[in-house]
Write a protein that holds these residues in place. Structure first.
Motif, mmCIF file in Angstrom:
data_model
loop_
_atom_site.group_PDB
_atom_site.id
_atom_site.type_symbol
_atom_site.label_atom_id
_atom_site.label_comp_id
_atom_site.label_asym_id
_atom_site.label_seq_id
_atom_site.Cartn_x
_atom_site.Cartn_y
_atom_site.Cartn_z
ATOM 1 N N UNK A 59 0.858 -1.057 -0.075
ATOM 2 C CA UNK A 59 -0.107 0.178 -0.057
ATOM 3 C C UNK A 59 0.808 1.209 -0.032
ATOM 4 N N UNK A 60 1.963 1.272 0.439
ATOM 5 C CA UNK A 60 2.905 2.125 0.826
ATOM 6 C C UNK A 60 3.512 2.594 -0.528
ATOM 7 N N UNK A 61 3.953 1.307 -1.156
ATOM 8 C CA UNK A 61 4.612 1.560 -2.584
ATOM 9 C C UNK A 61 3.526 1.892 -3.575
ATOM 10 N N UNK A 62 2.405 1.593 -3.392
ATOM 11 C CA UNK A 62 1.392 2.078 -4.306
ATOM 12 C C UNK A 62 1.274 3.506 -4.276
ATOM 13 N N UNK A 63 1.058 3.880 -2.952
ATOM 14 C CA UNK A 63 0.765 5.347 -2.809
ATOM 15 C C UNK A 63 1.989 6.349 -3.247
ATOM 16 N N UNK A 64 3.275 5.872 -2.988
ATOM 17 C CA UNK A 64 4.453 6.300 -3.511
ATOM 18 C C UNK A 64 4.376 6.676 -5.062
ATOM 19 N N UNK B 116 1.743 6.428 -7.063
ATOM 20 C CA UNK B 116 0.633 7.357 -7.444
ATOM 21 C C UNK B 116 1.149 8.696 -7.274
ATOM 22 N N UNK B 117 1.769 9.023 -6.083
ATOM 23 C CA UNK B 117 2.302 10.518 -5.761
ATOM 24 C C UNK B 117 3.415 10.800 -6.837
ATOM 25 N N UNK B 118 4.148 9.831 -7.171
ATOM 26 C CA UNK B 118 5.236 10.115 -8.355
ATOM 27 C C UNK B 118 4.594 10.664 -9.434
ATOM 28 N N UNK B 119 3.483 9.575 -9.885
ATOM 29 C CA UNK B 119 2.698 9.766 -11.140
ATOM 30 C C UNK B 119 2.175 11.146 -11.274
ATOM 31 N N UNK B 120 1.577 11.467 -10.129
ATOM 32 C CA UNK B 120 1.094 12.933 -10.106
ATOM 33 C C UNK B 120 2.067 14.218 -10.113
ATOM 34 N N UNK B 121 3.091 13.645 -9.607
ATOM 35 C CA UNK B 121 4.251 14.888 -9.602
ATOM 36 C C UNK B 121 4.893 15.145 -11.144
ATOM 37 N N UNK B 122 4.928 13.935 -11.766
ATOM 38 C CA UNK B 122 5.372 13.951 -13.187
ATOM 39 C C UNK B 122 4.390 14.543 -14.009
ATOM 40 N N UNK B 123 3.094 14.688 -13.762
ATOM 41 C CA UNK B 123 2.160 15.297 -14.785
ATOM 42 C C UNK B 123 1.810 16.511 -14.240
#
Length: 194
Positions: A180-185, A187-194
């Motif tokens: 869950x932590x890895x998925x959240x990270x 997801x956060x990385x995906x949002x930061x790149x966009x």
């Protein structure tokens, strides 16, 4: 459990016929009546084994509250081992000492001597545990039957399985949390790149 021992009923009856001396209060410090170390040493001598007192020192109680039940169980096991149908072969002596010390301690964590005496399933557990330490199985049972029945009634086995189950659940929970932590990270990385 490769060799056939006496019938289970004989051992169950012996437990129910335990004399009051073996059910008396074990001696701990200056309290109690029965010197557990002396009783165990006498049993082993009657079965042809000379054991020095020092090797039995772990059977001496030091704290009434902590040791009473364990020593009471040890006395009950000693009575059972004194059955004339049971012999203690030299190569089984270490197993018997383990039974009287370690197994009695573990049993004391899950039950008490009175239950081992009064409850049919606990009596059977004690008889089967004792037979297994002697490398015996009840008369008329195959090795597989004896092992299966012992495993199914053993409070020690149930405790071991419960601990293993709890440990497995804790590992699974830790893995789920990491995922869950890895998925959240991610997801956060995906949002930061966009």
């Amino acid at each position: 459990m490769q060799k056939e021992g006496p019938p289970l009923q004989q051992l169950l009856h012996r437990i129910t016929a335990t004399p009051p001396d073996f059910m008396a209060e074990p001696r701990i410090g200056n309290k109690g009546e029965v010197h557990t170390v002396a009783v165990v040493r006498d049993l082993l001598a009657s079965k042809g084994h000379a054991v020095d007192i020092a090797s039995l020192s772990a059977l001496a109680g030091r704290d009434v509250k902590a040791d009473r039940n364990r020593l009471s169980i040890t006395l009950l096991i000693t009575w059972l081992l004194a059955d004339p149908a049971l012999t203690i072969e030299r190569e089984r002596l270490a197993d018997i000492l383990t039974l009287l010390k370690d197994d009695a301690t573990r049993l004391a964590g899950y039950t008490n001597a009175r239950q081992l005496f009064e409850d049919l399933e606990r009596r059977e557990e004690l008889a089967r545990l004792t037979l297994s330490k002697l490398g015996l199985r009840p008369a008329g049972e195959t090795v597989a039957q004896a092992q299966d029945r012992f495993t199914s009634i053993s409070s020690l086995e149930r405790a071991r399985l419960l601990a293993a189950s709890q440990e497995a659940e804790a590992r699974a929970r830790a893995i789920r949390e990491q995922l869950a932590k890895k998925a959240a990270e991610e997801s956060a990385n995906k949002w930061t790149r966009e």
